[in-house]
Design an enzyme around this catalytic site. Sequence first.
Site, PDB file in Angstrom:
ATOM      1  N   LYS A 122       0.819  -1.219   0.000  1.00  0.00           N
ATOM      2  CA  LYS A 122       0.000   0.000   0.000  1.00  0.00           C
ATOM      3  C   LYS A 122       0.853   1.271   0.000  1.00  0.00           C
ATOM      4  CE  LYS A 122      -4.399  -1.712   1.369  1.00  0.00           C
ATOM      5  NZ  LYS A 122      -5.658  -1.574   2.040  1.00  0.00           N
ATOM      6  N   LYS A 206      -5.006  -9.544  -6.604  1.00  0.00           N
ATOM      7  CA  LYS A 206      -6.206  -9.642  -5.769  1.00  0.00           C
ATOM      8  C   LYS A 206      -7.300  -8.690  -6.268  1.00  0.00           C
ATOM      9  CE  LYS A 206      -6.448  -7.411  -1.732  1.00  0.00           C
ATOM     10  NZ  LYS A 206      -6.879  -7.030  -0.387  1.00  0.00           N
ATOM     11  N   LYS A 209     -10.663  -2.930  -4.002  1.00  0.00           N
ATOM     12  CA  LYS A 209     -11.405  -1.668  -4.154  1.00  0.00           C
ATOM     13  C   LYS A 209     -10.567  -0.615  -4.848  1.00  0.00           C
ATOM     14  CE  LYS A 209     -13.361  -2.108   0.440  1.00  0.00           C
ATOM     15  NZ  LYS A 209     -12.798  -1.855   1.769  1.00  0.00           N
TER      16      LYS A 209
HETATM   17  N1  AQP Z   1      -9.924 -10.294  -3.237  1.00  0.00           N
HETATM   18  C1  AQP Z   1     -10.338 -10.734  -2.053  1.00  0.00           C
HETATM   19  N2  AQP Z   1     -10.662 -12.028  -1.881  1.00  0.00           N
HETATM   20  C2  AQP Z   1     -11.110 -12.480  -0.676  1.00  0.00           C
HETATM   21  N3  AQP Z   1     -11.242 -11.687   0.408  1.00  0.00           N
HETATM   22  C3  AQP Z   1     -10.930 -10.386   0.275  1.00  0.00           C
HETATM   23  N4  AQP Z   1     -10.959  -9.335   1.137  1.00  0.00           N
HETATM   24  C4  AQP Z   1     -10.541  -8.216   0.505  1.00  0.00           C
HETATM   25  N5  AQP Z   1     -10.239  -8.499  -0.769  1.00  0.00           N
HETATM   26  C5  AQP Z   1     -10.460  -9.841  -0.951  1.00  0.00           C
HETATM   27  C6  AQP Z   1     -11.400  -9.437   2.522  1.00  0.00           C
HETATM   28  O1  AQP Z   1     -12.412  -8.479   2.742  1.00  0.00           O
HETATM   29  C7  AQP Z   1     -12.370  -8.075   4.108  1.00  0.00           C
HETATM   30  C8  AQP Z   1     -12.484  -6.598   4.226  1.00  0.00           C
HETATM   31  O2  AQP Z   1     -11.479  -5.945   3.515  1.00  0.00           O
HETATM   32  P1  AQP Z   1     -11.099  -4.448   3.884  1.00  0.00           P
HETATM   33  O3  AQP Z   1     -12.044  -3.516   3.301  1.00  0.00           O
HETATM   34  O4  AQP Z   1     -10.879  -4.301   5.315  1.00  0.00           O
HETATM   35  O5  AQP Z   1      -9.725  -4.400   3.317  1.00  0.00           O
HETATM   36  P2  AQP Z   1      -9.058  -4.371   2.028  1.00  0.00           P
HETATM   37  O6  AQP Z   1      -8.219  -5.613   2.049  1.00  0.00           O
HETATM   38  O7  AQP Z   1      -8.428  -3.045   2.093  1.00  0.00           O
HETATM   39  O8  AQP Z   1     -10.100  -4.464   0.811  1.00  0.00           O
HETATM   40  P3  AQP Z   1      -9.571  -4.234  -0.617  1.00  0.00           P
HETATM   41  O9  AQP Z   1     -10.669  -4.325  -1.576  1.00  0.00           O
HETATM   42  O10 AQP Z   1      -8.420  -5.095  -0.912  1.00  0.00           O
HETATM   43  O11 AQP Z   1      -9.143  -2.722  -0.551  1.00  0.00           O
HETATM   44  P4  AQP Z   1      -7.806  -2.093  -1.024  1.00  0.00           P
HETATM   45  O12 AQP Z   1      -7.931  -1.964  -2.491  1.00  0.00           O
HETATM   46  O13 AQP Z   1      -7.810  -0.776  -0.320  1.00  0.00           O
HETATM   47  O14 AQP Z   1      -6.676  -2.989  -0.619  1.00  0.00           O
HETATM   48  C9  AQP Z   1     -11.063  -8.633   4.685  1.00  0.00           C
HETATM   49  O15 AQP Z   1     -11.392  -9.775   5.457  1.00  0.00           O
HETATM   50  C10 AQP Z   1     -10.287  -9.048   3.481  1.00  0.00           C
HETATM   51  O16 AQP Z   1      -9.458 -10.155   3.760  1.00  0.00           O
END
Ligand code: AQP
Length: 344
Positions: A122, A206, A209
């Site tokens: 990140k 992965k 968002k």
């Molecule tokens: N691709 C994924 N597959 C399975 N599980 C996922 N999670 C995130 N992406 C995947 C799970 O969703 C939960 C909440 O995520 P979060 O919003 O706390 O965190 P994040 O990892 O920041 O979500 P993103 O979409 O991956 O955001 P960015 O783009 O900001 O990095 C967690 O349980 C996570 O494991």
Amino acid sequence: MTDHAPAQYAGPKRVLSGVQPTGDLHLGNYLGALVKFVRLQHETPTFIFVADLHAITDWQEPSKLKGQVREIAAAYLATGLDPKVATIFPQSAVPEHTELTWVFNCVARIGWLDRMTQFKDKAGKHKERASIGLYDYPVLQAADILLYKATHVPVGEDQKQHLELTRDIAAKFNHDFQAPGFFPLPEPLIQGPGARIMSLRDGTAKMSKSDPSDYSRINLTDDADAISQKVRKARTDPDPLPETADGLESRAEAKNLVGIYAALAGVSVEAVLREFAGQGFGAFKPKLADLAVEKLGPIGAEMRRLLADPAEIDRILTDGAARAREIAQPTMAEVRRIVGFWNS
Ligand code: AQP
């Protein structure tokens, strides 16, 4: 020091997890996290929060943050979390999360945090410009979990390393303060075909968002046309689907789409291949799109209905925060006493 404390945690089983209010929830969040919350709430006392403290590790527009929190709460409710069964609350409404984080900042070691791959991903090349909060993110996560003495944490695979850090912090706290068994060593609940959903544009990245391409993910709020179009445009290869899961090993995009189908249908990858082996993506993709629309369409519609009445969501979150504090405050009082603070 805790008198006569058992060497191992002997308290009740509790489930805790959360999602950041940082953008539209996608299929990865849904399959990796939300569907597990819904299943677990009926088995074990379950605490599910909206991680607005984590969200501000990156800039969030203050005038929009409360609305973003409501959207995640609406997604929880639309997916099937029952506020009478699970405790649903905004993280920032329970100030003990930040208080415990400070204590854990003094337990965790810089060397442990330096190994966290999510921070490296990140922060990118300019880590000196990242917030200290982003670096400290996994320590706050440890506080979220241990404040409720949660024993089980349903998350996607990307969170595995952070959960290991939580266990290290719990073990070091229990050891250093001679409070054996005070904090549990929580178990991640990661298994299942939805644990790691990949981007629809790149089977090695992965689903996320923050991916700049909206075609990389299916959002919970996408309508039927958007879902179908995204599945149709998903990257694939020209080969037919194999008969066994081994045949997907070097085919990242094919493996991802079959995994998504299995997770949405609630069946194994092998069962999907028994149905589709020998067929190409021209036949498989429309079936996948129909299944995704069938499963996600009602969730998007329910979210829109709930968000039209924010007062009801706010009532649920306020009530959840009060219930969460009933657990958080006594834990924090015990921590103050164990650490030897003045106000204990
Ligand atoms: N691709 C994924 N597959 C399975 N599980 C996922 N999670 C995130 N992406 C995947 C799970 O969703 C939960 C909440 O995520 P979060 O919003 O706390 O965190 P994040 O990892 O920041 O979500 P993103 O979409 O991956 O955001 P960015 O783009 O900001 O990095 C967690 O349980 C996570 O494991």
